[in-house]
Design an enzyme around this catalytic site. Sequence first.
Site, PDB file in Angstrom:
ATOM      1  N   GLY A 261       0.791  -1.228   0.000  1.00 19.20           N
ATOM      2  CA  GLY A 261       0.000   0.000   0.000  1.00 19.20           C
ATOM      3  C   GLY A 261       0.821   1.275   0.000  1.00 19.20           C
ATOM      4  CD  GLU A 303       2.065  -9.158   1.828  1.00 20.41           C
ATOM      5  OE1 GLU A 303       0.995  -8.508   1.752  1.00 20.41           O
ATOM      6  OE2 GLU A 303       2.122 -10.331   2.188  1.00 20.41           O
ATOM      7  N   GLY A 305       3.474  -3.589  -4.113  1.00 22.75           N
ATOM      8  CA  GLY A 305       3.212  -3.998  -5.493  1.00 22.75           C
ATOM      9  C   GLY A 305       3.380  -2.790  -6.391  1.00 22.75           C
ATOM     10  NE  ARG A 306      -0.895   1.759  -5.679  1.00 20.91           N
ATOM     11  CZ  ARG A 306      -2.105   1.598  -6.213  1.00 20.91           C
ATOM     12  NH1 ARG A 306      -2.378   2.150  -7.364  1.00 20.91           N
ATOM     13  NH2 ARG A 306      -3.047   0.896  -5.601  1.00 20.91           N
ATOM     14  CB  CYS A 374     -20.223   2.159 -25.802  1.00 20.63           C
ATOM     15  SG  CYS A 374     -19.649   1.631 -27.416  1.00 20.63           S
TER      16      CYS A 374
END
Length: 447
Positions: A261, A303, A305-306, A374
């Site tokens: 995070g 942990e 990720g980003r 759309c």
Amino acid sequence: MTLLDLFPSLRAAMAPRLDPALWPVTTNHDDHGRIRVGGVALDDIADQYGTPTYVLDEDDVRHRCHAYRTAFPDAEIAYAAKALMIRAVAGWVTSEGLSLDACSEGELALAQAAGIDPRRIILHGNAKTATLLRTAVDVGVGRIVVDSHTEIRLLASLAQGRQKVLIRATPGIAIHGHPALATGVDDQKFGFPIAEGHLDSAVRLVLEQSNLELVGLHCHLGSQITDSRFFAAAIDRMIGQMDQIRRDHGVLVSNLDLGGGHAVPYRPGDPELDPAALARVVEAALDDACARNRFPRPTVTLEPGRAIVARAGVTLYRVVSIKTVRDGRTFVAVDGGMSDNPRVALYGARYDVAVANRHPAGAHTPMTVVGRHCEAGDVLAHDVPLPCDLHPGDVLAVPCTGAYHHSLASTYNCIGRPPVVAVRGGTARELIRRETTADLLTRDVGL
Ligand SMILES: Cc1ncc(COP(=O)(O)O)c(C=O)c1O
């Protein structure tokens, strides 16, 4: 004739500054004013692989891994594969010393195909099926983070030998931001709340299973956290719980997994969570909580990720049309959209956009970049400054699109997902090929 036509060498010097906080570490401009990443002009990638395309800078990924390893020499850094799971990426991060956090059969299969030692894998998920747990046990996953009483019983019935487990706790810490991004509070689907004995009942149940070994606790507070003090608060509560387990059950657990995070900037000026600054706060909080509880220092797992892959990614689009409506807003329609980047529609994410194929000379004006789908909400970037002479055929590049883009992509409107092209040292290579209409037809098996 412009000054740039008279003195072409001025182009590189006059190219607009790209914020280094957002763009891959190898980003620069070539002599024509085109943006280059990993020594490859993005315009050439657009020509060769088409658009939209996700470009990924291998050096940037390795650089982020290295920064974490340097900031946290004694901690375990487990890359959260959900951010971007590709065999090559799994290979890069593990070769840089990271472990892997996975949460599905697919992620486990890709990790295996990348040759990753299963003991370095941590398995997550709030609704792990029997098939997933059986696969994890067969693969020999190192640790499984249990998330419900049902899962604990199911895992105990499937485990061969002694399976190491962590229990996911919700420490009751509310981070700022979008409600979908806050997972450390009690009122959401993940984990066992510390409050009212929920966590303790999970601890008891795990300890009753002779083939499960409780090695630690896990928590994940949410996404895009910019303030390290939330992690200090989590450490304080989690060490308190680990001490409680020692006192109540006589069991010493030694692994504290604080989840991920860590925030990255998407636009100039956005705050980020610097690993070195986070490390200082984590160290101090651990010292304090362990001393206060006279608890031996646990092994810490993080942990991210980003924070490992977001800035390595740049998405390329080609401008299809430009339209100015009555109130004056200019819409730039491109050949991708919410199927390759649903984050704007999901979370209201904001992005920066740059022209990649040429020196964007002249004045800029705010424009809104929209996709081809759309949906009126199919917007990629609201009110970003783009050159007034922008025209169909120009290539636009959106930085900070390495995390939760390829992994969140869909085939909405039966549009195949983009390829992922890795760049390094002047060479581009395709890691994931473009999904074709033929692929879509192959899956459509009934008539
Ligand atoms: C358990 C867990 N760990 C790590 C992460 C990675 O989060 P981020 O990519 O924001 O670092 C997530 C994201 O949802 C998660 O659920």
